[in-house]
Design an enzyme around this catalytic site. Structure first.
Site, PDB file in Angstrom:
ATOM      1  N   MET A 188      -4.557  -9.286   5.841  1.00 34.10           N
ATOM      2  CA  MET A 188      -5.354  -9.623   4.660  1.00 34.10           C
ATOM      3  C   MET A 188      -5.465  -8.471   3.663  1.00 34.10           C
ATOM      4  SD  MET A 188      -8.309 -11.964   6.424  1.00 34.10           S
ATOM      5  CE  MET A 188      -9.280 -12.202   4.949  1.00 34.10           C
ATOM      6  N   ARG A 234     -26.484  -5.178  18.399  1.00 31.07           N
ATOM      7  CA  ARG A 234     -25.885  -5.456  17.091  1.00 31.07           C
ATOM      8  C   ARG A 234     -26.748  -6.466  16.321  1.00 31.07           C
ATOM      9  NH1 ARG A 234     -22.977  -2.650  13.582  1.00 31.07           N
ATOM     10  NH2 ARG A 234     -22.222  -4.084  12.005  1.00 31.07           N
ATOM     11  N   ARG A 240       0.842  -1.205   0.000  1.00 34.00           N
ATOM     12  CA  ARG A 240       0.000   0.000   0.000  1.00 34.00           C
ATOM     13  C   ARG A 240       0.876   1.253   0.000  1.00 34.00           C
ATOM     14  NH1 ARG A 240      -3.539  -1.464   5.192  1.00 34.00           N
ATOM     15  NH2 ARG A 240      -1.518  -2.346   5.742  1.00 34.00           N
ATOM     16  N   HIS A 273       0.501   1.560  16.209  1.00 40.20           N
ATOM     17  CA  HIS A 273       0.383   0.390  17.110  1.00 40.20           C
ATOM     18  C   HIS A 273       1.549   0.342  18.088  1.00 40.20           C
ATOM     19  CE1 HIS A 273      -3.092  -1.169  14.968  1.00 40.20           C
ATOM     20  NE2 HIS A 273      -2.449  -0.950  13.839  1.00 40.20           N
ATOM     21  N   LYS A 319       2.219   1.933   7.198  1.00 43.36           N
ATOM     22  CA  LYS A 319       2.693   1.173   8.361  1.00 43.36           C
ATOM     23  C   LYS A 319       3.564   2.034   9.268  1.00 43.36           C
ATOM     24  CE  LYS A 319       1.704  -2.740   8.679  1.00 43.36           C
ATOM     25  NZ  LYS A 319       0.423  -3.273   9.206  1.00 43.36           N
ATOM     26  N   GLU A 356      -4.852   4.438  14.155  1.00 44.38           N
ATOM     27  CA  GLU A 356      -5.701   3.469  14.850  1.00 44.38           C
ATOM     28  C   GLU A 356      -6.364   4.017  16.107  1.00 44.38           C
ATOM     29  OE1 GLU A 356      -2.417   3.189  14.599  1.00 44.38           O
ATOM     30  OE2 GLU A 356      -1.539   2.837  16.574  1.00 44.38           O
ATOM     31  N   TYR A 393      -0.378   4.484  10.661  1.00 47.21           N
ATOM     32  CA  TYR A 393      -0.632   3.489  11.708  1.00 47.21           C
ATOM     33  C   TYR A 393       0.638   3.360  12.544  1.00 47.21           C
ATOM     34  CZ  TYR A 393      -4.777   1.674   9.223  1.00 47.21           C
ATOM     35  OH  TYR A 393      -6.009   1.532   8.627  1.00 47.21           O
ATOM     36  N   ASP A 418      -5.006 -11.305  13.961  1.00 46.84           N
ATOM     37  CA  ASP A 418      -4.109 -10.217  14.403  1.00 46.84           C
ATOM     38  C   ASP A 418      -4.273  -9.935  15.896  1.00 46.84           C
ATOM     39  OD1 ASP A 418      -6.648  -9.143  14.059  1.00 46.84           O
ATOM     40  OD2 ASP A 418      -5.896  -7.192  13.411  1.00 46.84           O
TER      41      ASP A 418
HETATM   42  N1  LIG Z   1      -6.479 -10.307   9.539  1.00 46.21           N
HETATM   43  C1  LIG Z   1      -6.608  -9.088   9.068  1.00 46.21           C
HETATM   44  O1  LIG Z   1      -5.981  -8.705   8.075  1.00 46.21           O
HETATM   45  C2  LIG Z   1      -7.545  -8.118   9.735  1.00 46.21           C
HETATM   46  C3  LIG Z   1      -7.928  -6.938   9.083  1.00 46.21           C
HETATM   47  C4  LIG Z   1      -8.848  -6.099   9.725  1.00 46.21           C
HETATM   48  C5  LIG Z   1      -9.366  -6.437  10.989  1.00 46.21           C
HETATM   49  N2  LIG Z   1      -8.928  -7.584  11.588  1.00 46.21           N
HETATM   50  C6  LIG Z   1      -9.426  -8.027  12.907  1.00 46.21           C
HETATM   51  O2  LIG Z   1     -10.749  -8.545  12.799  1.00 46.21           O
HETATM   52  C7  LIG Z   1     -11.344  -8.524  14.105  1.00 46.21           C
HETATM   53  C8  LIG Z   1     -12.747  -7.923  14.035  1.00 46.21           C
HETATM   54  O3  LIG Z   1     -12.634  -6.543  13.732  1.00 46.21           O
HETATM   55  P1  LIG Z   1     -13.934  -5.618  13.584  1.00 46.21           P
HETATM   56  O4  LIG Z   1     -13.451  -4.319  13.028  1.00 46.21           O
HETATM   57  O5  LIG Z   1     -15.033  -6.330  12.899  1.00 46.21           O
HETATM   58  O6  LIG Z   1     -14.335  -5.409  15.111  1.00 46.21           O
HETATM   59  P2  LIG Z   1     -15.771  -4.922  15.655  1.00 46.21           P
HETATM   60  O7  LIG Z   1     -15.528  -4.375  17.009  1.00 46.21           O
HETATM   61  O8  LIG Z   1     -16.461  -4.080  14.639  1.00 46.21           O
HETATM   62  O9  LIG Z   1     -16.617  -6.286  15.752  1.00 46.21           O
HETATM   63  C9  LIG Z   1     -16.320  -7.294  16.677  1.00 46.21           C
HETATM   64  C10 LIG Z   1     -17.625  -7.978  17.034  1.00 46.21           C
HETATM   65  O10 LIG Z   1     -17.300  -9.155  17.807  1.00 46.21           O
HETATM   66  C11 LIG Z   1     -18.378  -9.336  18.700  1.00 46.21           C
HETATM   67  N3  LIG Z   1     -18.001 -10.308  19.720  1.00 46.21           N
HETATM   68  C12 LIG Z   1     -17.194 -10.143  20.802  1.00 46.21           C
HETATM   69  N4  LIG Z   1     -17.125 -11.294  21.493  1.00 46.21           N
HETATM   70  C13 LIG Z   1     -17.886 -12.200  20.823  1.00 46.21           C
HETATM   71  C14 LIG Z   1     -18.219 -13.576  21.043  1.00 46.21           C
HETATM   72  N5  LIG Z   1     -17.746 -14.260  22.099  1.00 46.21           N
HETATM   73  N6  LIG Z   1     -19.031 -14.180  20.138  1.00 46.21           N
HETATM   74  C15 LIG Z   1     -19.516 -13.520  19.088  1.00 46.21           C
HETATM   75  N7  LIG Z   1     -19.245 -12.214  18.849  1.00 46.21           N
HETATM   76  C16 LIG Z   1     -18.453 -11.580  19.710  1.00 46.21           C
HETATM   77  C17 LIG Z   1     -18.671  -7.933  19.205  1.00 46.21           C
HETATM   78  O11 LIG Z   1     -19.946  -7.834  19.805  1.00 46.21           O
HETATM   79  C18 LIG Z   1     -18.552  -7.118  17.902  1.00 46.21           C
HETATM   80  O12 LIG Z   1     -19.818  -6.977  17.259  1.00 46.21           O
HETATM   81  C19 LIG Z   1     -10.356  -7.723  14.968  1.00 46.21           C
HETATM   82  O13 LIG Z   1      -9.550  -8.610  15.703  1.00 46.21           O
HETATM   83  C20 LIG Z   1      -9.528  -6.967  13.967  1.00 46.21           C
HETATM   84  O14 LIG Z   1      -8.269  -6.599  14.486  1.00 46.21           O
HETATM   85  C21 LIG Z   1      -8.032  -8.416  10.981  1.00 46.21           C
END
Ligand SMILES: NC(=O)c1ccc[n+]([C@@H]2O[C@H](COP(=O)([O-])OP(=O)(O)OC[C@H]3O[C@@H](n4cnc5c(N)ncnc54)[C@H](O)[C@@H]3O)[C@@H](O)[C@H]2O)c1
Length: 372
Positions: A301, A203, A15, A96, A75, A118, A94, A270
């Site tokens: 991702m 939600r 990026r 972190h 980054k 962030e 970002y 992550d």
């Molecule tokens: N791998 C990647 O490249 C990448 C990229 C972006 C985000 N992420 C990660 O994805 C994850 C989700 O991010 P987001 O922006 O959607 O967060 P978000 O806060 O919008 O959504 C998280 C959801 O999880 C729910 N939750 C919490 N505990 C739960 C449980 N026990 N059962 C079911 N639901 C539950 C919450 O109520 C919330 O609605 C984060 O860890 C974020 O860092 C990873």
């Protein structure tokens, strides 16, 4: 203001901090935009795209850092880049910092002012500069999961949408936040039979109001999760508990009850991952198998779709970037408390409480930093 955008040097990062469109807008506001030659290549933007937008192409990162008043990146600055930051320079990217004492030490020593994407907030309690990457990862999850389900990749050999006379894939999305909602929308759009689990009733009510009929939702308990996971062709992990490691919601023992060749896509990797058997993988080698179940656990991702990700991030950062350039960081942060929440470092002092707590470093309030 002179705004500098160097080429990202972290491995696998394609990026770029500013798109040609962002450069054009900044130039229209009277700023000079300095882009390192080749900075946009990974995202499909040529030097010529930037010069057409009115930016100046600069040969090396050292020259960009030396000339710019504000550095815009994606980054966190790498060790070599941190040495080029100077007192009074503004860094917008970002960061972190909480798990990164080395970077924090270097940023403090540089004397720069650093605003972290962030931790910038919005009126609805969201994180507007993180959300676009969650949208990208969410929409990508069913796409990579569908690929993982293909026989040649070790999967079950199930087509997401089925065909007339053959049932579609069953997809379970754990967590119905930004990632989960986008994942569910795309999986449903591919014709899969989708259920979203979440622990937040507000939600679930929202998802029901907006997407009822497109995909189902269910309250997330261990029992409901176990039942759905047993029947699933694909499970997408998308939970987040802010500030904490992801809870392990699918155990290794449960894998033996699943359909052989089913796919687990752990977007929450992550934050440590929400399946017991998850371990972070890279785009170069994204999937592995445990007990007959295929795992996709890439921690960055959005990097797979660098162009879309750059554009999505650019749309979200642009208004803040323009405010910082037009008003200077102090006035911009004074006018916008959400941008002030992004301030992590100023003139050798930490200004973000959670980072200070994590690293055992004294913190001054961001409002005090504004007055300094
Ligand atoms: N791998 C990647 O490249 C990448 C990229 C972006 C985000 N992420 C990660 O994805 C994850 C989700 O991010 P987001 O922006 O959607 O967060 P978000 O806060 O919008 O959504 C998280 C959801 O999880 C729910 N939750 C919490 N505990 C739960 C449980 N026990 N059962 C079911 N639901 C539950 C919450 O109520 C919330 O609605 C984060 O860890 C974020 O860092 C990873």
């Amino acid at each position: 203001m002179k705004i500098g955008c160097p080429t990202e040097i972290k491995p696998q990062e394609f990026r770029v901090g500013m798109t040609p469109d962002a450069a054009r807008e900044a130039v229209a506001h009277g700023h000079a935009v300095l882009i390192q030659s080749g900075a946009g290549n990974g995202a499909g933007f040529t030097d010529e795209d930037y010069t057409t937008a009115g930016a100046t192409i600069i040969g090396t990162a050292a020259e960009v850092f030396a000339q710019a008043d504000m550095i815009v990146k994606v980054k966190e600055p790498q060790a070599g880049e941190r040495k080029m930051l100077r007192e009074g320079q503004l860094l917008f990217t970002y960061l972190h910092l909480a798990p990164d004492p080395e970077q924090t030490k270097d940023l403090l020593a540089s004397g720069c002012t650093a605003i972290a994407y962030e931790t910038v907030t919005d009126d609805r309690g969201g994180l507007p500069l993180l959300a676009p990457m969650s949208e990208v990862a969410g929409r990508l999850a069913p796409q990579v999961g569908a690929w993982t389900l293909q026989k040649a990749n070790g999967g079950r050999g199930v087509l997401m949408g089925g065909v007339p006379g053959v049932a579609p894939a069953k997809v379970v999305v754990i967590g119905g936040g930004v990632v989960g909602t986008h994942a569910a929308k795309i999986a449903a759009g591919m014709g899969a039979d989708v259920t979203v689990l979440d622990r937040s009733l507000p939600r679930l009510r929202y998802l029901d109001d907006v997407f009822g009929g497109t995909f189902k939702n269910q309250y997330s308990t261990a029992g409901a999760t176990a039942e759905l996971v047993r029947e699933a062709d694909m499970v997408i992990g998308a939970v987040l508990i802010p500030g904490a490691a992801a809870p392990k919601l699918v155990t290794r023992a449960q894998l033996s009850e699943m359909k052989p060749g089913a796919a687990l896509v752990d977007v929450a990797i992550d934050q440590g991952g929400c399946f017991e058997t998850s371990r972070a993988t890279t785009h170069a080698d994204p999937i592995y198998e445990v007990d007959g179940i295929m795992h996709y656990c890439v921690a960055n991702m959005p990097g797979a779709v660098a162009r879309t990700s750059t554009q999505a991030l650019g749309n979200a950062t642009l208004p803040f970037l323009l405010n910082l350039a037009n008003k200077g960081w102090k006035q911009a942060c004074e006018d916008d408390p959400h941008l002030l929440n992004g301030l992590n470092v100023h003139a050798g002092q930490l200004t973000y409480y959670a980072v200070g707590k994590a690293l055992g470093i004294d913190v001054i309030s961001p409002t005090l930093a504004l007055k300094s």
